[in-house]
Write a protein that holds these residues in place. Structure first.
Motif, PDB file in Angstrom:
ATOM      1  N   UNK A   1      25.277  36.706  45.644  1.00  0.00           N
ATOM      2  CA  UNK A   1      24.551  35.513  46.060  1.00  0.00           C
ATOM      3  C   UNK A   1      25.396  34.585  46.914  1.00  0.00           C
ATOM      4  N   UNK A   2      26.695  34.606  46.698  1.00  0.00           N
ATOM      5  CA  UNK A   2      27.613  33.767  47.466  1.00  0.00           C
ATOM      6  C   UNK A   2      28.921  34.517  47.651  1.00  0.00           C
ATOM      7  N   UNK A   3      29.262  34.823  48.891  1.00  0.00           N
ATOM      8  CA  UNK A   3      30.468  35.604  49.165  1.00  0.00           C
ATOM      9  C   UNK A   3      31.746  34.787  48.956  1.00  0.00           C
ATOM     10  N   UNK A   4      31.615  33.474  48.932  1.00  0.00           N
ATOM     11  CA  UNK A   4      32.767  32.611  48.662  1.00  0.00           C
ATOM     12  C   UNK A   4      32.724  32.251  47.189  1.00  0.00           C
ATOM     13  N   UNK A   5      33.414  33.002  46.359  1.00  0.00           N
ATOM     14  CA  UNK A   5      33.304  32.865  44.910  1.00  0.00           C
ATOM     15  C   UNK A   5      34.238  31.800  44.362  1.00  0.00           C
ATOM     16  N   UNK A   6      33.662  30.765  43.771  1.00  0.00           N
ATOM     17  CA  UNK A   6      34.459  29.709  43.148  1.00  0.00           C
ATOM     18  C   UNK A   6      35.224  30.261  41.942  1.00  0.00           C
ATOM     19  N   UNK A   7      34.594  31.212  41.231  1.00  0.00           N
ATOM     20  CA  UNK A   7      35.261  31.815  40.078  1.00  0.00           C
ATOM     21  C   UNK A   7      36.510  32.572  40.512  1.00  0.00           C
ATOM     22  N   UNK A   8      36.442  33.280  41.637  1.00  0.00           N
ATOM     23  CA  UNK A   8      37.607  34.028  42.097  1.00  0.00           C
ATOM     24  C   UNK A   8      38.707  33.096  42.595  1.00  0.00           C
ATOM     25  N   UNK A   9      38.340  31.922  43.092  1.00  0.00           N
ATOM     26  CA  UNK A   9      39.349  30.939  43.464  1.00  0.00           C
ATOM     27  C   UNK A   9      40.113  30.484  42.222  1.00  0.00           C
ATOM     28  N   UNK A  10      39.357  30.283  41.132  1.00  0.00           N
ATOM     29  CA  UNK A  10      40.006  29.896  39.870  1.00  0.00           C
ATOM     30  C   UNK A  10      40.866  31.047  39.327  1.00  0.00           C
ATOM     31  N   UNK A  11      40.395  32.278  39.510  1.00  0.00           N
ATOM     32  CA  UNK A  11      41.150  33.440  39.047  1.00  0.00           C
ATOM     33  C   UNK A  11      42.480  33.565  39.788  1.00  0.00           C
ATOM     34  N   UNK A  12      42.467  33.266  41.073  1.00  0.00           N
ATOM     35  CA  UNK A  12      43.715  33.305  41.845  1.00  0.00           C
ATOM     36  C   UNK A  12      44.697  32.246  41.339  1.00  0.00           C
ATOM     37  N   UNK A  13      44.178  31.089  40.998  1.00  0.00           N
ATOM     38  CA  UNK A  13      45.046  30.032  40.458  1.00  0.00           C
ATOM     39  C   UNK A  13      45.640  30.459  39.119  1.00  0.00           C
ATOM     40  N   UNK A  14      44.886  31.276  38.382  1.00  0.00           N
ATOM     41  CA  UNK A  14      45.364  31.775  37.095  1.00  0.00           C
ATOM     42  C   UNK A  14      46.250  33.009  37.265  1.00  0.00           C
ATOM     43  N   UNK A  15      46.545  33.356  38.521  1.00  0.00           N
ATOM     44  CA  UNK A  15      47.432  34.468  38.867  1.00  0.00           C
ATOM     45  C   UNK A  15      46.886  35.818  38.399  1.00  0.00           C
ATOM     46  N   UNK A  16      45.571  35.953  38.426  1.00  0.00           N
ATOM     47  CA  UNK A  16      44.944  37.244  38.170  1.00  0.00           C
ATOM     48  C   UNK A  16      44.801  38.000  39.485  1.00  0.00           C
ATOM     49  N   UNK A  17      44.597  39.294  39.387  1.00  0.00           N
ATOM     50  CA  UNK A  17      44.329  40.112  40.573  1.00  0.00           C
ATOM     51  C   UNK A  17      42.835  40.027  40.847  1.00  0.00           C
ATOM     52  N   UNK A  18      42.494  39.632  42.060  1.00  0.00           N
ATOM     53  CA  UNK A  18      41.123  39.247  42.374  1.00  0.00           C
ATOM     54  C   UNK A  18      40.436  40.266  43.276  1.00  0.00           C
ATOM     55  N   UNK A  19      39.194  40.583  42.935  1.00  0.00           N
ATOM     56  CA  UNK A  19      38.341  41.448  43.743  1.00  0.00           C
ATOM     57  C   UNK A  19      37.109  40.647  44.119  1.00  0.00           C
ATOM     58  N   UNK A  20      36.896  40.488  45.423  1.00  0.00           N
ATOM     59  CA  UNK A  20      35.885  39.564  45.920  1.00  0.00           C
ATOM     60  C   UNK A  20      34.507  40.212  46.090  1.00  0.00           C
ATOM     61  N   UNK A  21      33.421  39.405  46.083  1.00  0.00           N
ATOM     62  CA  UNK A  21      32.088  39.927  46.377  1.00  0.00           C
ATOM     63  C   UNK A  21      32.012  40.616  47.739  1.00  0.00           C
ATOM     64  N   UNK A  22      32.799  40.144  48.705  1.00  0.00           N
ATOM     65  CA  UNK A  22      32.779  40.750  50.035  1.00  0.00           C
ATOM     66  C   UNK A  22      33.271  42.199  50.002  1.00  0.00           C
ATOM     67  N   UNK A  23      34.156  42.522  49.070  1.00  0.00           N
ATOM     68  CA  UNK A  23      34.616  43.906  48.927  1.00  0.00           C
ATOM     69  C   UNK A  23      33.492  44.792  48.392  1.00  0.00           C
ATOM     70  N   UNK A  24      32.699  44.233  47.494  1.00  0.00           N
ATOM     71  CA  UNK A  24      31.537  44.960  46.989  1.00  0.00           C
ATOM     72  C   UNK A  24      30.519  45.179  48.101  1.00  0.00           C
ATOM     73  N   UNK A  25      30.308  44.158  48.911  1.00  0.00           N
ATOM     74  CA  UNK A  25      29.370  44.265  50.033  1.00  0.00           C
ATOM     75  C   UNK A  25      29.804  45.365  50.988  1.00  0.00           C
TER      76      UNK A  25
END
Length: 276
Positions: free
Chosen positions: A215-239
């Motif tokens: 629904x939104x390719x700019x994921x606020x949750x993934x921005x928070x995940x990056x701040x938490x130093x997690x490895x992030x996979x974005x909706x754009x990669x799924x697209x």
């Protein structure tokens, strides 16, 4: 030229919109049509059709052909013709699996996976986790009655796998740590669900966070995940994975050769960063 249909009430999906964008980059690539509701007559001369899960749910009971995966998960999102017949497929499943296999090679499957959402999307993402080797999967959301239903459906074809329902209000206080969290729902800005997920105190160090909501390719949750130093996979990669699979199913992957699909997805994301 391939003819691709979408059956979806309301606005076109992100995938359909990206295909429109792609057609602007490569004219005469395919013909696109969107329809608010399904009619078998519209399939004439089409090469592929994709459905919102709401539309697919309406016609699922009437399907004559049920591939094993579609039958086990009780849903589908694509139609492709083979030998004169239309077969339902689950490309959302294939795309999630492709991204995780390609990008999360060091994923720790010995600890649980968390899947956030409801309905078909949650069911599909959880099923991908079972194929990757997870034996304990937590289903997280606000409607626990619905989550228990999803757990029952998943358990029928995944013997030995533990599907546990976790109400969202218990997420940040439980003692289990996960190596993977997959989100499948739209998270509204400043919603309680987004706030609870954004703590990420339930994640192992070096874990993966994957937002599978398009629904939104700019994921606020993934921005928070990056701040938490997690490895992030974005909706754009799924697209991007979805687009690649569509062309493979159409047996037209060569049409993408010599193109920078990743750059085009990035450009499209920048143009649609506030999409809902």
């Amino acid at each position: 030229m391939s003819k691709i249909l979408e059956f979806r009430e309301g606005n076109p999906s992100m995938l359909f919109r990206f295909l429109q964008f792609l057609a602007g980059k490569k004219p005469d690539l395919f013909q696109l049509q969107q329809h608010q509701s399904y009619s078998a007559e519209l399939l004439k001369d089409a090469n592929a059709a994709f459905f919102s899960f709401e539309q697919a749910r309406l016609i699922y009971p009437s399907l004559q052909i049920l591939p094993a995966q579609v039958r086990m998960l009780e849903c589908f999102d694509f139609y492709f013709p083979e030998d004169g017949k239309w077969y339902p497929r689950l490309l959302y499943y294939e795309a999630i699996h492709r991204v995780l296999v390609g990008r999360a090679r060091d994923l720790n499957i010995r600890v649980p996976a968390f899947v956030v959402g409801e309905g078909e999307c949650l069911r599909i993402a959880a099923a991908v986790c079972t194929e990757l080797g997870f034996s304990e999967i937590y289903l997280i959301g606000e409607n626990t009655t619905q989550l228990h239903r999803e757990a029952r459906i998943l358990s029928r074809s995944n013997l030995g796998i533990k599907f546990k329902v976790l109400p969202i209000e218990e997420l940040t206080i439980q003692a289990v740590s996960a190596s993977l969290i997959i989100n499948t729902v739209h998270l509204k800005h400043e919603s309680e669900l987004l706030k609870d997920l954004s703590y990420f105190n339930f994640m192992n160090t070096g874990g993966y966070a994957f937002d599978c909501n398009l629904g939104n390719l700019q994921s606020e949750l993934m921005e928070e995940a990056e701040r938490a130093e997690l490895k992030v996979l974005q909706p754009s990669e799924l697209l991007q994975a979805l687009v690649e699979i569509v062309f493979e199913k159409l047996k037209q992957s060569e049409l993408l050769e010599g193109t920078d699909l990743t750059a085009w997805v990035r450009e499209f994301k920048e143009q649609n960063s506030s999409s809902v």
